[in-house]
Design a protein around this motif. Sequence first.
Motif, mmCIF file in Angstrom:
data_model
loop_
_atom_site.group_PDB
_atom_site.id
_atom_site.type_symbol
_atom_site.label_atom_id
_atom_site.label_comp_id
_atom_site.label_asym_id
_atom_site.label_seq_id
_atom_site.Cartn_x
_atom_site.Cartn_y
_atom_site.Cartn_z
ATOM 1 N N SER A 73 0.829 -1.207 0.000
ATOM 2 C CA SER A 73 0.000 0.000 0.000
ATOM 3 C C SER A 73 0.861 1.253 0.000
ATOM 4 C CB SER A 73 -0.970 -0.002 1.176
ATOM 5 O OG SER A 73 -0.299 -0.245 2.390
ATOM 6 N N ALA A 74 1.995 1.241 0.701
ATOM 7 C CA ALA A 74 2.884 2.408 0.703
ATOM 8 C C ALA A 74 3.440 2.662 -0.693
ATOM 9 C CB ALA A 74 4.024 2.200 1.699
ATOM 10 N N GLY A 75 3.827 1.612 -1.396
ATOM 11 C CA GLY A 75 4.323 1.755 -2.750
ATOM 12 C C GLY A 75 3.251 2.233 -3.709
ATOM 13 N N ILE A 76 2.030 1.758 -3.515
ATOM 14 C CA ILE A 76 0.926 2.173 -4.379
ATOM 15 C C ILE A 76 0.625 3.656 -4.174
ATOM 16 C CG2 ILE A 76 -1.527 1.831 -4.881
ATOM 17 C CD1 ILE A 76 -1.064 -1.153 -4.020
ATOM 18 N N VAL A 77 0.647 4.107 -2.909
ATOM 19 C CA VAL A 77 0.441 5.531 -2.626
ATOM 20 C C VAL A 77 1.531 6.366 -3.295
ATOM 21 C CG1 VAL A 77 0.479 7.279 -0.807
ATOM 22 C CG2 VAL A 77 -0.838 5.185 -0.487
ATOM 23 N N THR A 78 2.771 5.916 -3.211
ATOM 24 C CA THR A 78 3.872 6.632 -3.861
ATOM 25 C C THR A 78 3.644 6.719 -5.368
ATOM 26 O OG1 THR A 78 5.423 5.911 -2.145
ATOM 27 C CG2 THR A 78 6.372 6.663 -4.217
ATOM 28 N N GLY A 79 3.212 5.615 -5.957
ATOM 29 C CA GLY A 79 2.934 5.610 -7.394
ATOM 30 C C GLY A 79 1.793 6.534 -7.772
ATOM 31 N N LEU A 80 0.719 6.531 -6.980
ATOM 32 C CA LEU A 80 -0.411 7.416 -7.267
ATOM 33 C C LEU A 80 -0.005 8.883 -7.151
ATOM 34 C CD1 LEU A 80 -3.314 5.503 -5.495
ATOM 35 C CD2 LEU A 80 -3.170 6.027 -7.934
ATOM 36 N N THR A 81 0.840 9.183 -6.174
ATOM 37 C CA THR A 81 1.322 10.552 -6.033
ATOM 38 C C THR A 81 2.137 10.961 -7.261
ATOM 39 O OG1 THR A 81 1.380 10.314 -3.623
ATOM 40 C CG2 THR A 81 2.676 12.103 -4.575
ATOM 41 N N ALA A 82 2.985 10.055 -7.723
ATOM 42 C CA ALA A 82 3.797 10.335 -8.912
ATOM 43 C C ALA A 82 2.930 10.485 -10.160
ATOM 44 C CB ALA A 82 4.823 9.222 -9.118
ATOM 45 N N ALA A 83 1.781 9.813 -10.181
ATOM 46 C CA ALA A 83 0.901 9.867 -11.352
ATOM 47 C C ALA A 83 0.177 11.200 -11.467
ATOM 48 C CB ALA A 83 -0.105 8.719 -11.310
ATOM 49 N N GLY A 84 0.202 12.015 -10.422
ATOM 50 C CA GLY A 84 -0.352 13.364 -10.501
ATOM 51 C C GLY A 84 -1.821 13.436 -10.861
ATOM 52 N N GLY A 85 -2.622 12.558 -10.274
ATOM 53 C CA GLY A 85 -4.050 12.577 -10.549
ATOM 54 C C GLY A 85 -4.495 11.530 -11.548
ATOM 55 N N GLY A 86 -3.557 10.831 -12.147
ATOM 56 C CA GLY A 86 -3.886 9.747 -13.063
ATOM 57 C C GLY A 86 -4.008 8.426 -12.318
ATOM 58 N N SER A 87 -4.418 7.406 -13.033
ATOM 59 C CA SER A 87 -4.488 6.066 -12.446
ATOM 60 C C SER A 87 -3.172 5.338 -12.672
ATOM 61 C CB SER A 87 -5.643 5.275 -13.058
ATOM 62 O OG SER A 87 -5.465 5.119 -14.451
ATOM 63 N N ILE A 88 -2.975 4.250 -11.957
ATOM 64 C CA ILE A 88 -1.748 3.472 -12.103
ATOM 65 C C ILE A 88 -2.070 1.997 -12.310
ATOM 66 C CG2 ILE A 88 -0.356 5.093 -10.745
ATOM 67 C CD1 ILE A 88 -0.497 3.139 -8.390
ATOM 68 N N LEU A 89 -1.178 1.353 -13.024
ATOM 69 C CA LEU A 89 -1.191 -0.098 -13.205
ATOM 70 C C LEU A 89 -0.036 -0.631 -12.385
ATOM 71 C CD1 LEU A 89 -2.025 -2.756 -14.703
ATOM 72 C CD2 LEU A 89 -0.377 -2.087 -16.471
ATOM 73 N N VAL A 90 -0.331 -1.462 -11.397
ATOM 74 C CA VAL A 90 0.671 -1.939 -10.450
ATOM 75 C C VAL A 90 1.026 -3.394 -10.734
ATOM 76 C CG1 VAL A 90 1.006 -2.564 -8.016
ATOM 77 C CG2 VAL A 90 0.035 -0.354 -8.606
ATOM 78 N N VAL A 91 2.332 -3.689 -10.716
ATOM 79 C CA VAL A 91 2.820 -5.066 -10.797
ATOM 80 C C VAL A 91 3.990 -5.194 -9.830
ATOM 81 C CG1 VAL A 91 3.808 -6.873 -12.263
ATOM 82 C CG2 VAL A 91 2.158 -5.269 -13.234
ATOM 83 N N GLY A 92 4.051 -6.302 -9.108
ATOM 84 C CA GLY A 92 5.176 -6.551 -8.223
ATOM 85 C C GLY A 92 6.398 -6.971 -9.015
ATOM 86 N N VAL A 93 7.571 -6.534 -8.558
ATOM 87 C CA VAL A 93 8.811 -6.887 -9.260
ATOM 88 C C VAL A 93 9.091 -8.383 -9.193
ATOM 89 C CG1 VAL A 93 10.450 -6.661 -7.329
ATOM 90 C CG2 VAL A 93 11.165 -6.034 -9.660
ATOM 91 N N ASP A 94 8.422 -9.075 -8.270
ATOM 92 C CA ASP A 94 8.629 -10.516 -8.116
ATOM 93 C C ASP A 94 7.615 -11.334 -8.908
ATOM 94 O OD1 ASP A 94 6.411 -9.894 -6.603
ATOM 95 O OD2 ASP A 94 7.170 -10.730 -4.725
ATOM 96 N N GLN A 95 6.995 -10.735 -9.934
ATOM 97 C CA GLN A 95 5.995 -11.420 -10.752
ATOM 98 C C GLN A 95 6.446 -11.469 -12.222
ATOM 99 O OE1 GLN A 95 2.524 -9.807 -7.740
ATOM 100 N NE2 GLN A 95 2.393 -9.202 -9.861
ATOM 101 N N PRO A 96 7.529 -12.204 -12.504
ATOM 102 C CA PRO A 96 8.116 -12.171 -13.852
ATOM 103 C C PRO A 96 7.268 -12.825 -14.930
ATOM 104 C CG PRO A 96 9.181 -13.871 -12.527
ATOM 105 C CD PRO A 96 8.289 -13.091 -11.594
ATOM 106 N N TRP A 97 6.253 -13.602 -14.540
ATOM 107 C CA TRP A 97 5.407 -14.253 -15.538
ATOM 108 C C TRP A 97 4.181 -13.417 -15.892
ATOM 109 C CZ3 TRP A 97 8.275 -17.299 -12.158
ATOM 110 C CH2 TRP A 97 9.120 -18.244 -12.764
#
Length: 200
Positions: A73-97
Amino acid sequence: MSGTETLGVILAGGRSRRMGMDKAMTRLDGRTLLEWVSASVSQVVSEVMVVGRREAEGLRAIPDALQGGRGPSAGIVTGLTAAGGGSILVVGVDQPWVRPATLAALLEVRPQPAIPLDGRYQVTCATYPAASVSLLTGIARDQRSLQPQAPLLEGTVVLPGSWRSWGEDGRSWFSVDSPEDLQEGLRRYGVPDPSSPHLG
């Protein structure tokens, strides 16, 4: 970025205790997990960033910005803040498939957030809108698990019948948390193939 675009966010802030080394830099068939994930995410969005790191193999990278926050959730909040009002598509770095076809389908699901359900909520292979930031911030600061809180986000739970119709078999959220997981993923799914067609 504009509020109408979707930012691809790769979550890479975990401590990698079970892996015994940096998961993002763990190699699978000659490429790092970060390279595999970014190859898939970059096929469906125009901008990709890595959250939870100060640098990342040619990609824009930022550390988690939420002081005292933990978990995805902390990473998602950081991403949403960086998106500046846009939406984000989240993937974990440990999901190579992770499959580009699944990510493309997730981007079309409304309302957001769109979170697949496969026994548990797959919160690290999902989309999140700007409106989710307040609730996610509270979850992160209280250091609560995002899993049981996911229904409070009031988006779309993508049920198995839906994601299976995308050609998904669960590989997109198969997480590599240990060397044994890496071998199990190879046994189940073979070498990742981000160049496979978007759809079907």
